[in-house]
Design an enzyme around this catalytic site. Structure first.
Site, mmCIF file in Angstrom:
data_model
loop_
_atom_site.group_PDB
_atom_site.id
_atom_site.type_symbol
_atom_site.label_atom_id
_atom_site.label_comp_id
_atom_site.label_asym_id
_atom_site.label_seq_id
_atom_site.Cartn_x
_atom_site.Cartn_y
_atom_site.Cartn_z
ATOM 1 N N GLY A 82 51.619 24.428 45.970
ATOM 2 C CA GLY A 82 51.069 25.777 45.755
ATOM 3 C C GLY A 82 51.788 26.779 46.638
ATOM 4 N N GLY A 83 52.282 26.281 47.787
ATOM 5 C CA GLY A 83 53.157 27.092 48.630
ATOM 6 C C GLY A 83 52.525 28.355 49.188
ATOM 7 N N LYS A 139 44.733 38.758 47.733
ATOM 8 C CA LYS A 139 44.025 39.464 46.654
ATOM 9 C C LYS A 139 42.524 39.237 46.760
ATOM 10 C CE LYS A 139 47.920 40.614 46.115
ATOM 11 N NZ LYS A 139 48.819 40.334 47.135
ATOM 12 N N GLY A 155 62.166 17.673 53.127
ATOM 13 C CA GLY A 155 63.365 17.120 52.488
ATOM 14 C C GLY A 155 64.611 17.899 52.845
ATOM 15 N N GLY A 163 56.008 49.924 55.510
ATOM 16 C CA GLY A 163 55.139 50.472 54.456
ATOM 17 C C GLY A 163 55.547 49.968 53.089
ATOM 18 N N ILE A 167 53.593 44.307 51.526
ATOM 19 C CA ILE A 167 52.637 43.645 52.424
ATOM 20 C C ILE A 167 51.964 44.677 53.316
ATOM 21 C CG2 ILE A 167 52.403 42.039 54.376
ATOM 22 C CD1 ILE A 167 54.470 40.273 53.071
ATOM 23 N N ASP A 196 62.210 32.624 45.791
ATOM 24 C CA ASP A 196 62.563 33.500 46.915
ATOM 25 C C ASP A 196 63.852 33.111 47.640
ATOM 26 O OD1 ASP A 196 60.248 34.816 46.334
ATOM 27 O OD2 ASP A 196 59.313 34.566 48.302
ATOM 28 N N HIS A 214 39.285 52.475 22.938
ATOM 29 C CA HIS A 214 38.644 53.568 23.689
ATOM 30 C C HIS A 214 37.252 53.135 24.121
ATOM 31 C CE1 HIS A 214 37.712 57.667 24.835
ATOM 32 N NE2 HIS A 214 36.598 57.611 24.117
HETATM 33 P P1 NAI Z 1 59.149 44.985 51.771
HETATM 34 O O1 NAI Z 1 60.613 44.849 51.661
HETATM 35 O O2 NAI Z 1 58.339 45.283 50.569
HETATM 36 O O3 NAI Z 1 58.795 46.138 52.835
HETATM 37 C C1 NAI Z 1 59.276 46.142 54.145
HETATM 38 C C2 NAI Z 1 59.289 47.575 54.625
HETATM 39 O O4 NAI Z 1 59.562 47.605 56.025
HETATM 40 C C3 NAI Z 1 60.343 48.415 53.952
HETATM 41 O O5 NAI Z 1 59.753 49.536 53.345
HETATM 42 C C4 NAI Z 1 61.284 48.790 55.081
HETATM 43 O O6 NAI Z 1 61.860 50.072 54.935
HETATM 44 C C5 NAI Z 1 60.369 48.721 56.301
HETATM 45 N N1 NAI Z 1 61.080 48.521 57.574
HETATM 46 C C6 NAI Z 1 62.105 47.665 57.803
HETATM 47 N N2 NAI Z 1 62.507 47.785 59.094
HETATM 48 C C7 NAI Z 1 61.741 48.740 59.691
HETATM 49 C C8 NAI Z 1 61.684 49.314 60.991
HETATM 50 N N3 NAI Z 1 62.533 48.938 61.959
HETATM 51 N N4 NAI Z 1 60.757 50.273 61.267
HETATM 52 C C9 NAI Z 1 59.912 50.659 60.269
HETATM 53 N N5 NAI Z 1 59.933 50.158 59.027
HETATM 54 C C10 NAI Z 1 60.839 49.199 58.723
HETATM 55 O O7 NAI Z 1 58.657 43.648 52.508
HETATM 56 P P2 NAI Z 1 57.188 43.107 52.780
HETATM 57 O O8 NAI Z 1 56.185 44.169 52.559
HETATM 58 O O9 NAI Z 1 57.255 42.458 54.115
HETATM 59 O O10 NAI Z 1 57.015 42.020 51.664
HETATM 60 C C11 NAI Z 1 57.920 40.913 51.585
HETATM 61 C C12 NAI Z 1 58.089 40.444 50.170
HETATM 62 O O11 NAI Z 1 56.900 39.874 49.688
HETATM 63 C C13 NAI Z 1 58.452 41.590 49.247
HETATM 64 O O12 NAI Z 1 59.568 41.237 48.486
HETATM 65 C C14 NAI Z 1 57.257 41.754 48.391
HETATM 66 O O13 NAI Z 1 57.608 42.139 47.076
HETATM 67 C C15 NAI Z 1 56.608 40.379 48.406
HETATM 68 N N6 NAI Z 1 55.176 40.553 48.228
HETATM 69 C C16 NAI Z 1 54.702 40.874 46.992
HETATM 70 C C17 NAI Z 1 53.370 41.134 46.803
HETATM 71 C C18 NAI Z 1 52.908 41.565 45.451
HETATM 72 O O14 NAI Z 1 53.610 41.366 44.483
HETATM 73 N N7 NAI Z 1 51.749 42.184 45.324
HETATM 74 C C19 NAI Z 1 52.414 41.061 47.904
HETATM 75 C C20 NAI Z 1 53.023 40.779 49.170
HETATM 76 C C21 NAI Z 1 54.354 40.512 49.305
#
Ligand code: NAI
Length: 474
Positions: A55-56, A67, A130, A192, A195, A318, A451
């Protein structure tokens, strides 16, 4: 094609050194188990190697538990705001143990189901860490297994910044944040992105003081700029502070938490710091270099058919550069199993994968942002339309604000769909059909949306782009 065709299950017992498989999958997350299940359905003899739990990250430390927290946050907000609907309820606070019990219950029921599927699919589960010790050989705890094909599906882990140590106490990654036994009184969220805004949203609903620090000029910077604006506006109204265009410079531990300093000289004090600056691939120690598998900055290098530089070795999810999403992993896993079986599946295009960020308000999108479309086609070839949810009955009932924005090629198909508002994540599946089938706005306009639903916003936006707006002035 499977080199010698799929073999029928032999009598080699699981765990026997030297056992031979048609496919060995390293990593039992979304990508890995999808590859294993599909390969098994296609008649292959499959082993799945997992050092933790099938499930990872998604099931145990990511998508599902977060969620669940976001749903609890929504319920807390509904209780708080109930008087607006004439419902008398009192919000008395968050019982973190209760929330965690609910969250863990969801995870454990799904985990049980998944373990059942491993058995039902007759996948041999090999528990342990592994590594590749040759192009066709995987070693787990000293035992060696031969696979005609190998899939690398070892996923990703939280990254940090140079010198920023995640101590699990005051400086957390999402992993520790999910297991927190209290609502922190105040939090600095570094990053921002997806996550960052999801945790900010949960903690604010739970009553914490939240400050987001984002280096780029806007929140959710990978999304269409219009989506960022609505998220920022709504977060402001919710009392979340967002410092955008602000770079982190350091953190100091204080008696009651942390003091976070920014490059502009500001400092923000809080009980904890959440580091959400991206996730990096887990490829260290897998023996990839020795086996000759090419890696680029930690990510496994693949072609569009997810083949690595070593014949018979594939990578999914990933560990492959691109969107880090569980459903991309599932799709990769199925793709690779079918490719090995010679079914010649169509390669997966990242732009066609729907993306959902589950903060309040939700953000959902597929295809190109307006800026990407303009960059690709030129300003004069791109047309957009934004339908405001103020005109959508169900959104008014839900008291949510946002929009459905379409990006299209002038006189051509829809190139991008961007949605913001409560529950819009559930609408993106229709949008992905529109994008992936290269639908023209007038084709979608002729489809009927029930609707009153939020899906009407998509219908209305397409009607408008097709030149026959109903509830808007064109
Ligand atoms: P992310 O790449 O979405 O966001 C990281 C943010 O940190 C970026 O906006 C970046 O500009 C900022 N950042 C980087 N260095 C910084 C600094 N020195 N100071 C201030 N801001 C800085 O990565 P995140 O949110 O950690 O998520 C990781 C992965 O997990 C993403 O690819 C995301 O799509 C995936 N994920 C997907 C979810 C979903 O589909 N709902 C939920 C959670 C994670």
């Amino acid at each position: 094609m499977v080199d010698n065709g799929p073999s029928s299950p032999s009598d080699s017992a699981a765990g026997d050194s030297g056992a031979r498989f048609d496919l060995i999958v390293l990593g039992g997350g979304s990508g890995g188990y999808a590859a294993a299940f599909r390969a098994s359905e296609l008649g292959m003899r499959v082993a799945l190697v997992e050092k933790d739990k099938v499930g990872g990250t998604c099931l145990h430390y990511g998508c599902i538990p977060t969620k669940a927290l976001l749903h609890a946050a929504e319920v807390a907000d509904s209780a708080r705001d109930s008087a607006q609907l004439g419902v008398k309820a009192t919000f008395e606070g968050i019982d973190v143990d209760g929330v965690n019990k609910y969250k863990d219950g969801v995870v454990s029921r799904l985990y049980k189901g998944l373990q059942g599927l491993v058995k039902a699919n007759e996948v041999t589960l090999i528990e342990g860490e592994g590594r590749l010790v040759g192009p066709n050989t995987v070693e787990v705890d000293g035992a060696r297994y031969e696979g005609r094909n190998v899939v690398l599906a070892t996923g990703s882990r939280s990254s940090s910044l140079p010198g920023l140590d995640i101590d699990g106490e005051k400086v957390l990654s999402s992993y520790e944040a999910l297991a927190l036994d209290r609502v922190p009184s105040s939090v600095v969220v570094l990053g921002g992105g997806v996550i960052g805004v999801e945790f900010a949203s949960v903690w604010r609903s739970f009553g914490a003081d939240v400050t987001i620090v984002e280096a780029l000029p806007r929140l959710v910077p990978a999304e269409d700029e219009a989506a960022s604006k609505v998220v920022e506006r709504t977060f402001r109204k919710r009392g979340i502070t967002a410092k955008t265009g602000a770079r982190f410079s350091g953190v100091q531990h204080t008696d009651d938490g942390v003091s976070v300093s920014l490059e502009n000289g500001e400092t923000v004090d809080a009980e904890i710091l959440l580091v959400a600056v991206g996730r990096g691939p887990v490829t260290d120690g897998l023996g990839l270099e020795d086996a000759g598998v090419a890696v680029d900055r930690g990510f496994v290098t693949t072609d569009e058919r997810l083949r690595t530089s070593v014949p018979g070795v594939y990578a999914v999810g990933d560990v492959v550069h691109g969107l880090q999403l569980a459903h991309r992993g599932f799709a990769h896993g199925i793709f690779v199993a079918e490719d090995i079986a010679g079914l010649n599946p169509v390669p997966i295009d990242d732009a066609g994968i729907p993306r959902v960020t589950y903060c309040d308000p939700e953000v959902a999108s597929v295809g190109l942002t307006e800026a990407q479309a303009v960059e690709r086609l030129g300003d004069d070839k791109v047309e957009t339309f934004e339908y405001n949810l103020a005109g959508n009955g169900k959104s008014q009932i839900l008291k949510t604000q946002g929009f459905a924005k379409l990006v299209r090629e002038k006189d051509g198909p829809v190139l991008g769909v961007h949605l913001v508002g409560a529950r819009v994540g559930e609408l993106i599946s229709e949008a992905q059909l529109i994008y992936n089938w290269e639908a023209l706005p007038h084709e979608v306009a002729s489809l009927i949306h029930p609707h009153p639903t939020q899906s009407e916003a998509l219908g209305e936006a397409h009607l408008a782009l097709a030149g026959k707006p109903l509830h808007v002035h064109g």
